[in-house]
Design a protein around this motif. Structure first.
Motif, PDB file in Angstrom:
ATOM      1  N   GLY A   1       0.793  -1.227   0.000  1.00 49.78           N
ATOM      2  CA  GLY A   1       0.000   0.000   0.000  1.00 49.78           C
ATOM      3  C   GLY A   1       0.819   1.268   0.000  1.00 49.78           C
ATOM      4  O   GLY A   1       0.281   2.348   0.251  1.00 49.78           O
ATOM      5  N   ARG A   2       2.122   1.170  -0.293  1.00 52.21           N
ATOM      6  CA  ARG A   2       2.988   2.351  -0.344  1.00 52.21           C
ATOM      7  C   ARG A   2       3.287   2.705  -1.794  1.00 52.21           C
ATOM      8  O   ARG A   2       3.330   1.824  -2.657  1.00 52.21           O
ATOM      9  N   VAL A   3       3.504   3.997  -2.031  1.00 55.99           N
ATOM     10  CA  VAL A   3       3.992   4.440  -3.334  1.00 55.99           C
ATOM     11  C   VAL A   3       5.505   4.525  -3.239  1.00 55.99           C
ATOM     12  O   VAL A   3       6.057   5.419  -2.607  1.00 55.99           O
ATOM     13  N   GLY A   4       6.188   3.586  -3.842  1.00 57.86           N
ATOM     14  CA  GLY A   4       7.639   3.538  -3.727  1.00 57.86           C
ATOM     15  C   GLY A   4       8.366   4.178  -4.877  1.00 57.86           C
ATOM     16  O   GLY A   4       9.580   4.309  -4.845  1.00 57.86           O
ATOM     17  N   GLY A   5       7.662   4.579  -5.903  1.00 57.44           N
ATOM     18  CA  GLY A   5       8.307   5.184  -7.052  1.00 57.44           C
ATOM     19  C   GLY A   5       7.322   5.291  -8.193  1.00 57.44           C
ATOM     20  O   GLY A   5       6.203   4.784  -8.126  1.00 57.44           O
ATOM     21  N   THR A   6       7.753   5.951  -9.254  1.00 59.45           N
ATOM     22  CA  THR A   6       6.927   6.149 -10.434  1.00 59.45           C
ATOM     23  C   THR A   6       7.586   5.454 -11.612  1.00 59.45           C
ATOM     24  O   THR A   6       8.808   5.457 -11.742  1.00 59.45           O
ATOM     25  N   THR A   7       6.781   4.868 -12.483  1.00 64.74           N
ATOM     26  CA  THR A   7       7.300   4.218 -13.675  1.00 64.74           C
ATOM     27  C   THR A   7       6.832   4.985 -14.907  1.00 64.74           C
ATOM     28  O   THR A   7       5.857   5.735 -14.867  1.00 64.74           O
ATOM     29  N   ALA A   8       7.553   4.783 -16.021  1.00 60.46           N
ATOM     30  CA  ALA A   8       7.275   5.508 -17.259  1.00 60.46           C
ATOM     31  C   ALA A   8       7.228   4.541 -18.423  1.00 60.46           C
ATOM     32  O   ALA A   8       7.972   3.559 -18.460  1.00 60.46           O
ATOM     33  N   VAL A   9       6.351   4.838 -19.381  1.00 62.04           N
ATOM     34  CA  VAL A   9       6.355   4.125 -20.660  1.00 62.04           C
ATOM     35  C   VAL A   9       6.459   5.170 -21.760  1.00 62.04           C
ATOM     36  O   VAL A   9       5.916   6.272 -21.648  1.00 62.04           O
ATOM     37  N   PHE A  10       7.180   4.824 -22.825  1.00 63.29           N
ATOM     38  CA  PHE A  10       7.440   5.795 -23.882  1.00 63.29           C
ATOM     39  C   PHE A  10       7.522   5.091 -25.224  1.00 63.29           C
ATOM     40  O   PHE A  10       7.680   3.872 -25.305  1.00 63.29           O
TER      41      PHE A  10
END
Length: 266
Positions: A151-160
């Protein structure tokens, strides 16, 4: 091409109040605040013409003055770091050709991430914003997945896309992989590094756009650019053996301190 680095910092974080003043201990046990370590990271960057901290809080201002940082006071109405960078750049005359937003929760950001980011924006005149992405190894991806399961936000991911133009950013782990990974494996998931380089026109326009539904749902400021059809360039950077993690939650402090100790960072 003149470059300004702005480190936006606010005290009243919803998830972690007072986060910029949280202390991190380096390899020798020396404690320095998160904002001071972010300032040190900015000062390691080659080619920056000026570095400032942008804040609306006198406690942060006073702490920054204590270690010699230049501070620009900004409005408490800024809702995110990009708006704070826009206001700080305007207060300084608005004359820099590239403005870098080094968010104050990423003290492990290596200088070459930012140098590669600036070079990427310079080399791609169609892009109005650039941001670094780092391919996750299995250990990092498994940590991101574990945080989400807890339930934690540990980071952000990206798609490109094939031209490295951003398609989406999420606090969920995207794309879906459906498996766990060996620690040293290369994965198809890219960790978004919370640094941005803006052309001044796009930065000045940003506060005038209303926050769209995707930005509001994800709580990710960069989605406002995508929702307004602005090209965001994802610049792939290399870790070169450095570990990277952002301080998003109090639970991240021992993780980051362990990384600093392992890398011998003071």
């Amino acid at each position: 091409m003149s470059v300004l680095i702005v480190i936006p910092a606010r005290y009243a974080s919803t998830r972690y109040p007072g986060k910029p003043l949280a202390e991190l201990r380096g390899a020798s046990g020396t404690a320095r605040s998160l904002i001071e370590r972010s300032w040190q990271a900015a000062n390691a960057v080659s080619g920056a013409d000026r570095i400032v901290v942008a804040t609306d809080d006198t406690r942060i201002r006073d702490a920054c003055h204590g270690f010699g940082a230049e501070v620009v006071m900004t409005s408490p109405d800024c809702v995110n770091g990009t708006e704070r960078c826009s206001e700080a750049h305007a207060a300084l005359g608005g004359e820099f050709e590239i403005v870098v937003n080094l968010q104050g929760d990423a003290p492990l950001t290596p200088h070459w991430f930012i140098e590669d980011l600036i070079a990427g924006l310079r080399a791609n005149p169609a892009a109005e914003i650039a941001t670094p992405v780092l391919r996750c190894d299995g250990a990092t991806l498994n940590a991101l997945l574990a945080d989400r399961q807890a339930g934690r936000v540990g980071g952000t991911t990206a798609v490109f896309g094939a031209d490295h133009s951003a398609l989406y950013f999420s606090k969920e782990v995207v794309p879906f992989t459906g498996t766990t990974w060996a620690d040293t494996a290369d994965t198809p998931v890219f960790h978004h590094v919370g640094v941005y380089a803006y052309r001044p026109q796009a930065l000045a326009a940003y506060p005038g756009w209303p926050a769209g539904p995707l930005e509001q749902l994800e709580g990710l400021e960069q989605l406002r650019f995508l929702e307004n059809s602005r090209q965001v360039l994802c610049v792939e950077v290399q870790a070169r053996g450095r570990q990277f993690w952002e301080l998003n939650n109090p639970e991240d402090i021992p993780r980051i301190e362990a990384m600093m100790a392992a890398m011998g960072l003071e």
